[in-house]
Design an enzyme around this catalytic site. Structure first.
Site, mmCIF file in Angstrom:
data_model
loop_
_atom_site.group_PDB
_atom_site.id
_atom_site.type_symbol
_atom_site.label_atom_id
_atom_site.label_comp_id
_atom_site.label_asym_id
_atom_site.label_seq_id
_atom_site.Cartn_x
_atom_site.Cartn_y
_atom_site.Cartn_z
ATOM 1 N N HIS A 46 0.493 8.192 -38.723
ATOM 2 C CA HIS A 46 -0.003 9.713 -38.519
ATOM 3 C C HIS A 46 1.131 10.474 -37.562
ATOM 4 O O HIS A 46 0.613 11.436 -37.286
ATOM 5 C CB HIS A 46 -1.464 9.705 -38.013
ATOM 6 C CG HIS A 46 -2.420 8.809 -39.228
ATOM 7 N ND1 HIS A 46 -2.599 9.717 -40.231
ATOM 8 C CD2 HIS A 46 -3.040 7.987 -39.033
ATOM 9 C CE1 HIS A 46 -3.549 8.939 -41.063
ATOM 10 N NE2 HIS A 46 -3.554 7.722 -40.178
ATOM 11 N N GLU A 66 -2.582 -2.473 -21.903
ATOM 12 C CA GLU A 66 -2.219 -3.319 -20.514
ATOM 13 C C GLU A 66 -1.056 -3.621 -20.669
ATOM 14 O O GLU A 66 -0.226 -3.635 -19.615
ATOM 15 C CB GLU A 66 -3.258 -4.251 -20.246
ATOM 16 C CG GLU A 66 -3.091 -5.015 -18.925
ATOM 17 C CD GLU A 66 -3.090 -4.110 -17.804
ATOM 18 O OE1 GLU A 66 -3.672 -3.027 -17.895
ATOM 19 O OE2 GLU A 66 -2.630 -4.722 -16.619
ATOM 20 N N LYS A 88 -0.629 0.331 -4.087
ATOM 21 C CA LYS A 88 -1.839 -0.295 -4.473
ATOM 22 C C LYS A 88 -2.892 0.292 -3.824
ATOM 23 O O LYS A 88 -2.719 0.999 -2.884
ATOM 24 C CB LYS A 88 -1.793 -1.785 -4.010
ATOM 25 C CG LYS A 88 -2.736 -2.818 -4.877
ATOM 26 C CD LYS A 88 -2.257 -3.949 -4.876
ATOM 27 C CE LYS A 88 -3.123 -4.867 -5.841
ATOM 28 N NZ LYS A 88 -2.781 -5.125 -7.189
ATOM 29 N N ARG A 111 0.885 -1.222 0.069
ATOM 30 C CA ARG A 111 0.004 0.172 0.106
ATOM 31 C C ARG A 111 0.831 1.215 -0.011
ATOM 32 O O ARG A 111 0.196 2.257 -0.060
ATOM 33 C CB ARG A 111 -1.030 0.119 1.173
ATOM 34 C CG ARG A 111 -2.138 -0.899 1.345
ATOM 35 C CD ARG A 111 -2.648 -1.131 2.387
ATOM 36 N NE ARG A 111 -3.754 -0.029 2.281
ATOM 37 C CZ ARG A 111 -5.048 -0.402 2.080
ATOM 38 N NH1 ARG A 111 -5.325 -1.386 1.723
ATOM 39 N NH2 ARG A 111 -5.660 0.723 2.030
#
Ligand code: F6R
Length: 605
Positions: A499, A476, A600, A28
């Site tokens: 392009h 992804e 996370k 985290r």
């Protein structure tokens, strides 16, 4: 973002619980870590910049206690320094915090006027001072918590120690917090895996609730400070989710878990026939338009879902990044279903998009992994992907399971709106049921992915190209690669290259080309030839079926193929992309599970 752990219980046990919890919460955030241990008279705080291992090195002579709090940080306010690390203390109070206090500057200015001095640049130290000031005024701990909650704006969960109390306090607004129940010991944590080594019984603390824990009792209060009873949940999964089980990294362990994840996801429905499946899913027939909202990989899963739903259901699907969706004008109505995709169920922007849709009175369906998370609880309907805790910061099994859930939605909607015949639906259902078996074949291609990774890992820039659903998969693949290997990468719609972007292709520029969509395969292969003609080194990812049609191999340098049923092809390709990105980062010797700057569960906007 940021992980909180707290313990109250047996003598000399807090250090072990806090450190074990922090290790499981490290995904985290890992900018800094710290703990506060309280004995009868003193609170000792130890903090370190960087990963938990650095904190561990400082703990040799620390006196262990029965009560403490810990924190692992993803920096928001103030740099990743030791001073800014949590816990923060101010006279009577020591706190750890997950979230963001939006009005901290105004509060800080007022507190400075009142004589408070601050060491750090954090919003948390300001909250700590506010707790201290209010506690001095109120002389009542619960009232202090409630009053602080009325003053602060933003999202937060706190673990709190009072110098004059031997209990553990907690409160929650928008950041997640659970209470763990043990025998003669209790816990607080940001998520369940943090305490699984000690207990699988937990209570979900809701918004504006307060908890007071000692070793025998847990008291929870609502916002009126009335004591309330809360449901005790039992985590059914195994403790081993928080362990690597012989794998070098959580990421590769989690990719290999995909077989069981797909089974778990499908087994929650009646898969015996298309009718039975339709009955066991939410009612979706009435919708004429779908909006899909998510961030990062969840957004990418939504893009794959768009191609599949539009093909099978023949209704328009808009896919939006949550941080844009919340501020854009959206043309949804009563006939629009808004699908929110989130592994954590806590992503701030996705949660805000959900609330915005609900405020307008339109229907929402959440595709979520974390049971009981905020988005799961607030959405009108929720479908759980059942992937189990995902520890690696880069998502793998959850992303693939999100696609699988969108495939089920496409099938059920397609069947119930008569866009797919019963026979075709049954045949697709049969293919889906074979997924967990067939994905094993793709997982067995790990060595082939590793060979490709060996060719890629020294590159500075890697391009991913494809068309339609393959372009969504490219997005992804490119994200997975860049976030864990730090190699710059771009995904491009193959037909769009000429392009402008094709000017970046020179001799040996690596290009990964995905070709699975047979309706436009020839056009994509022409685009591949265009980059090949300019010197690109092309890695082709395609199906056995497509490759067989081509007699020459002059348009690619290396190739990897998959063998899958059409409906699940995207999931097989995702596995190849995940394995390849993993091995690229592994060749570079990087900290794969904890890439720099990331965390996370992004609970800030
Ligand atoms: C990338 C990754 C992120 C998440 C994103 C959304 O590997 O994991 O891009 O997909 O932060 O998170 P959730 O799904 O928890 O809302």
């Amino acid at each position: 973002m940021c992980g909180i752990i707290g313990y109250v219980g047996k003598e000399k046990k807090s250090l072990h619980v806090l450190m074990s919890g922090l290790k499981n919460l490290e995904y985290r955030g890992y900018d800094s870590a710290g703990i506060a241990l309280k004995d009868k008279e003193n609170i000792t705080i130890i903090k370190a910049q960087g990963k938990i291992a650095k904190l561990e090195n400082k703990l040799k002579n620390v006196k262990n206690t029965h009560l403490g709090i810990g924190h692992t940080r993803w920096a928001t306010h103030g740099e990743a320094t030791e001073i800014n690390a949590h816990p923060h203390e101010m006279e009577n109070i020591t706190i750890v915090h997950n979230g963001i206090i939006e009005n901290y500057e105004k509060i800080k200015r007022q507190l400075i006027k009142e004589g408070y001095k601050f060491k750090s640049e954090t919003d948390t130290e300001v909250a700590c001072a506010l707790f201290n000031k209010i506690y001095k005024e109120e002389q009542d701990k619960l009232k202090t918590l409630k009053k602080v909650n009325t003053i602060l704006r933003g999202s937060y969960a706190f673990g709190i120690l009072f110098k004059d109390d031997d209990r553990l306090y907690a409160m929650r607004k928008d950041s997640p917090l659970i209470i763990g129940l043990g025998k003669d010991e209790n816990y607080i944590a940001s998520d369940v895996p943090a305490i699984l080594e000690f207990t699988n019984k937990y209570i979900l603390l809701d918004k504006n609730e307060y908890a007071v824990l000692d070793k025998e009792n847990i008291c929870i209060y609502n916002d009126n400070l009335e004591k309330i009873d809360k449901k005790i949940n039992t985590y059914e999964g195994s403790k081993e989710v928080a362990m690597k089980n012989g794998y070098d990294h959580f990421m590769i362990k989690e990719i290999n878990e995909e077989t069981t994840v797909f089974d778990n996801l499908l087994n929650q429905f009646d898969m015996s026939s298309i009718e039975a499946l339709t009955k066991s899913m939410p009612k979706l027939k009435k919708y004429e338009k779908i909006d899909i909202v998510g961030c990062g990989s969840a957004y990418h899963a939504g893009l794959v879902g768009k191609s599949i739903i539009e093909e099978y259901v023949n209704i328009p699907v808009n896919v939006k990044i949550a941080s844009e969706y919340r501020y854009n004008k959206n043309f949804n109505d009563k006939k629009t279903l808004t699908i929110l995709i989130s592994q954590s169920g806590e992503t701030a922007d996705t949660l805000a998009a959900l609330r915005k849709t609900k405020e307008k009175g339109f229907d929402t369906l959440a595709i979520i992994n974390t049971v009981g998370s905020s988005i799961a609880r607030e959405a009108d309907n929720v479908l759980y992907i059942k992937a189990g805790p995902e520890i690696s910061v880069a998502t793998t099994k959850a992303y693939s399971a999100q696609i699988l859930m969108l495939i089920l939605i496409a099938l059920v909607m397609g069947y119930s709106s008569n866009n797919i015949s019963k026979t075709k639906s049954e045949s697709i259902l049969k293919d889906i049921k074979m997924l967990s078996e067939s994905i094993k074949r793709t997982l067995n291609k790990e060595n082939e992915c590793k060979k490709i990774a060996k060719k890629l890992y020294k590159a500075n820039d890697i391009f991913y190209i494809g068309r339609s659903i393959d372009y969504s998969l490219c997005m992804e693949g490119s994200l997975k690669l860049k976030e864990i290997s730090y190699i710059h990468s771009e995904s491009y719609a193959a037909g769009e290259l000429k392009h402008g972007t094709i000017s970046l292709i020179e001799k040996n520029t690596p290009v990964v080309a995905i070709v699975t969509d047979e309706t436009i395969e020839e056009k994509t292969i022409s685009n591949i030839k265009e980059v090949k003609a300019r010197g690109a080194n092309v890695t082709l990812i395609t199906t056995d079926k497509i490759l067989k049609k081509y007699k020459t191999s002059d348009f690619y340098d290396q190739c990897i193929t998959i063998n899958s049923k059409e409906i699940t092809t995207s999931i097989h390709i995702a596995t190849i992309l995940q394995l390849t990105a993993y091995h690229v980062a592994n060749f570079k010797g990087l900290d794969i599970d904890k890439p720099r700057n990331l965390a996370k569960s992004v609970t800030v906007e």
